[in-house]
Design an enzyme around this catalytic site. Sequence first.
Site, PDB file in Angstrom:
ATOM      1  N   GLY A   1       0.739  -1.103  -0.154  1.00 42.53           N
ATOM      2  CA  GLY A   1       0.046   0.019  -0.020  1.00 42.53           C
ATOM      3  C   GLY A   1       0.754   1.184  -0.023  1.00 42.53           C
ATOM      4  N   PHE A   2       1.802   1.339   1.109  1.00 43.40           N
ATOM      5  CA  PHE A   2       2.599   2.626   0.984  1.00 43.40           C
ATOM      6  C   PHE A   2       1.986   3.933   1.181  1.00 43.40           C
ATOM      7  CE2 PHE A   2       4.486  -0.619  -1.902  1.00 43.40           C
ATOM      8  CZ  PHE A   2       5.282  -1.459  -0.979  1.00 43.40           C
TER       9      PHE A   2
ATOM     10  N   ILE B   1      -0.741  -5.704   4.995  1.00 42.85           N
ATOM     11  CA  ILE B   1      -0.263  -5.123   3.851  1.00 42.85           C
ATOM     12  C   ILE B   1       1.120  -5.634   3.556  1.00 42.85           C
ATOM     13  CG2 ILE B   1      -1.671  -3.197   4.297  1.00 42.85           C
ATOM     14  CD1 ILE B   1       0.708  -1.647   5.055  1.00 42.85           C
TER      15      ILE B   1
ATOM     16  N   ARG C   1      11.296  -1.504  20.868  1.00 44.68           N
ATOM     17  CA  ARG C   1      11.405  -2.854  21.105  1.00 44.68           C
ATOM     18  C   ARG C   1      11.072  -3.440  19.629  1.00 44.68           C
ATOM     19  NH1 ARG C   1       8.458  -6.371  25.798  1.00 44.68           N
ATOM     20  NH2 ARG C   1       9.979  -8.117  25.820  1.00 44.68           N
TER      21      ARG C   1
ATOM     22  N   ASN D   1       9.186  -8.775  16.109  1.00 43.30           N
ATOM     23  CA  ASN D   1       9.769  -9.936  15.397  1.00 43.30           C
ATOM     24  C   ASN D   1      10.766  -9.739  14.458  1.00 43.30           C
ATOM     25  OD1 ASN D   1       9.959 -11.924  12.983  1.00 43.30           O
ATOM     26  ND2 ASN D   1       7.818 -12.602  13.467  1.00 43.30           N
TER      27      ASN D   1
ATOM     28  N   THR E   1      10.412  -9.971  10.590  1.00 45.48           N
ATOM     29  CA  THR E   1       9.579  -8.930   9.896  1.00 45.48           C
ATOM     30  C   THR E   1      10.025  -7.447   9.894  1.00 45.48           C
ATOM     31  OG1 THR E   1       7.879  -8.841  11.577  1.00 45.48           O
ATOM     32  CG2 THR E   1       7.367 -10.409   9.906  1.00 45.48           C
TER      33      THR E   1
ATOM     34  N   GLN F   1      10.871  -5.063   7.129  1.00 42.96           N
ATOM     35  CA  GLN F   1      10.306  -3.669   6.607  1.00 42.96           C
ATOM     36  C   GLN F   1      11.241  -2.538   6.535  1.00 42.96           C
ATOM     37  OE1 GLN F   1       6.703  -2.373   8.828  1.00 42.96           O
ATOM     38  NE2 GLN F   1       6.773  -3.934  10.007  1.00 42.96           N
TER      39      GLN F   1
ATOM     40  N   GLY G   1       7.834   0.779   9.861  1.00 41.62           N
ATOM     41  CA  GLY G   1       7.532   0.952   8.616  1.00 41.62           C
ATOM     42  C   GLY G   1       8.006   1.947   7.855  1.00 41.62           C
ATOM     43  N   GLU G   2       8.218   3.187   8.409  1.00 46.33           N
ATOM     44  CA  GLU G   2       8.547   4.282   7.709  1.00 46.33           C
ATOM     45  C   GLU G   2      10.059   4.891   7.896  1.00 46.33           C
ATOM     46  OE1 GLU G   2       4.463   6.723   6.887  1.00 46.33           O
ATOM     47  OE2 GLU G   2       4.665   5.847   8.894  1.00 46.33           O
TER      48      GLU G   2
END
Length: 766
Positions: free
Chosen positions: A254-255, A481, A647, A650, A653, A657, A722-723
């Site tokens: 998606g972003f 996503i 923290r 995972n 993942t 990211q 994520g960003e």
Amino acid sequence: MTTKFAETEQRQDTVKHVGRPVDRVDGRAKTTGEARYAAEHRYPGMAHAALVHATVARGRIEAIDTEAARAVPGVIEVLTHENAPPMKPAPKTSLMNPSSLASGTSVPYLGTDEVHWNGQPVAVVVAETPETARHAASLVRVAYRELPAVVDFAAEEPNAQPQKGNVLQPAGGDKGDAVAALAAAPVSVDLRFTTPPEHHNAMEPHATIAVWDGDHLTVHESTQNIAWLRAHLALRFGIPERAIRVLSPYVGGGFGGKGFVWAGTLLAVLAARATARPVRLALTREGVYRTVGGRTPTVQRVALGAGANGDLTALIHTSVATTGRIGGMPEGVISSSQHLYDAATIHLRQRIVQLDLLANTAMRAPGDSVGSFALESAMDELACELGIDPIELRRRNEPARNPMDGKRFTHRMLREAYELGAERFGWRERDPRPGSMRDGRWLVGMGVATAYHSSLTMPASVTVRLAADGTVVVRCALQEIGVGAATVQAQIAADELGVPLEAVRVEIGDSELPAGPGAGGSAQTASAAAGVLDACRKLKESALALARRAPDSPLRGRRLAELEARDGGLHHGGRGETYTAILARAGRDHLEAGGGTGMLKFLARTLNERRRWVKGASGAHFCEVRVDRDTGEVRVSRWLGVFDVGRVINAKTAAAQLRGGIVMGIGMALSEATQVDPRTGRVMNPSLSEYLVPVHADIPRIDVQWLDVPDPTTPLGLLGIGEVGITGVAAAVANAVRHATGRRVVDLPITLDKLLEVHGSPGRPG
């Protein structure tokens, strides 16, 4: 052998899952094709829709000829502004109204003869097959009365107007007199930067399947925000939210582009209502460019003044960006400049140009991605002027408190990130002289830049159900996503309840579930985690209350704070009971609890936190590039990112990211740009053959590390992942190119013509 095996099993039962590199729970479904995305569902009698796009930037439709399209065998209907059922207008934006936050644009699609941008849908063809719909759409002929349009950002930039800010996103600020301080500074740099429009290019293009059953609507949608979409559809089609079910268990990227409601979604629902058939509308790649907003272009000025020792005396960061006349999200381009450097004086301003283009929208780390390119490039240039190592310059200007207002940081370990990164990357081997490091025909350069992204949490509701057999079901309308949303929430629930990971199932992607947060702002994991923690605590309290009723329970007289959740139950030292035993004795087949926060509580908490402290994820990028001395070709040859993201839930993942953000940042630096015709406002490269995203051959092995120190003010110490990975990336590349060639490229992307156009070959003086 038997005893040793038993001891191993017991140790595994007590191993915590948070922090481990756990495989994604949906990995098998995705790799085998079992997972079905929005466009892959089937309904009896399902029809297919295709859009007809306007070819003028602004005007009115004088005539629309659909006769040839209707004559195509298999065409069911052609909807235009002349025959389409009406939709209610888009609402005005308000933080208290989720349906308003979801609007991609304010245009009443097919409810007007007005055209607001080149690419606006002006008709929808519904047919028995997608091929028929696309062919018939190509036969629709539209005559326009063109009106004057403003589409050239470069020409309009001098006419930009001040941007309005708000509590959550200021549009400027001042600390002292930065203009005077800059003029008096012993050393200064003053640079102008530009960044182009960009598009998200998610692997899965936007798609919708809409099914009406009377006044009840089911929508399969590729969305980043189920709750916003449901609320928006309810408003636009005049039905209660409870009459709408949105299904989005899997989203192919998606972003930011799928965080809002765009024309394709609304017109699919409209077409389904008009034809009384289930309708599938899957946008072509070109259709995404025409109807879904992207990142705004920017023009930025960063001016820095410093003493001879490198202490910043002035920091000026101003920007001009765009919005559409029919909507668009102003970007916080100067956001990072509020937090990164301890300058004695600071001046920040954002301005906006409104254009007759499709509304811009959020794209990974909106504002911070492009703003960090300018700020971090200017810091590197100042280091060159001062003759100070770029890392040392940043270290000298690392603030103890937030530079603009003196608020404390909840968590900040940038010094540690740079120290670890410099050691692992071999920064001390860098010869600081530009153009001094070579490998055959390649000029080798090393650059660094700071990553920063503010942290937040969003409203979220969660329920957790604990069955008598020890299994657990976590329910929340999250969006997957591609980041492992269900996996990390399963890890959290398993640890909190002390059950094996395989005993936990997470249900997501359905508006019938408790309302989840949107997948945006690097906030989804922390927001849902707060609800999971709350619900698990309530479950343990309920289980303990049941146990206390039994006179012979080892938990009788104990408080929850004294107990440890492990081995499928609650324990104190060597004594305890399993949930299965507790529920069986009480004659219960399950326990269930809910947790989370609503919008009002979220706003109150957010505003209170903003008044007290500053919170953000940060990091340090280390980049090595090789530039061909004859052609100017740039290759990224080595990358290390070290991050302070609180923290990590995972490790697998999280690494994915962060690497994904870095890959997008490399694309931003070297190749990505949406080309808009300054005469017509039309996107000229609406495909992956012309819009150049990085491929495997463009990307080196990316090493990512994190400090893994929890933030004390957030759920589980999370700061968001994520960003932050994309912020600073473009600057790190530009700084490495500067070191390799001696040339400062200030206009993205860094293409070879920009290295050749002024001085000839990069390795030779002109």
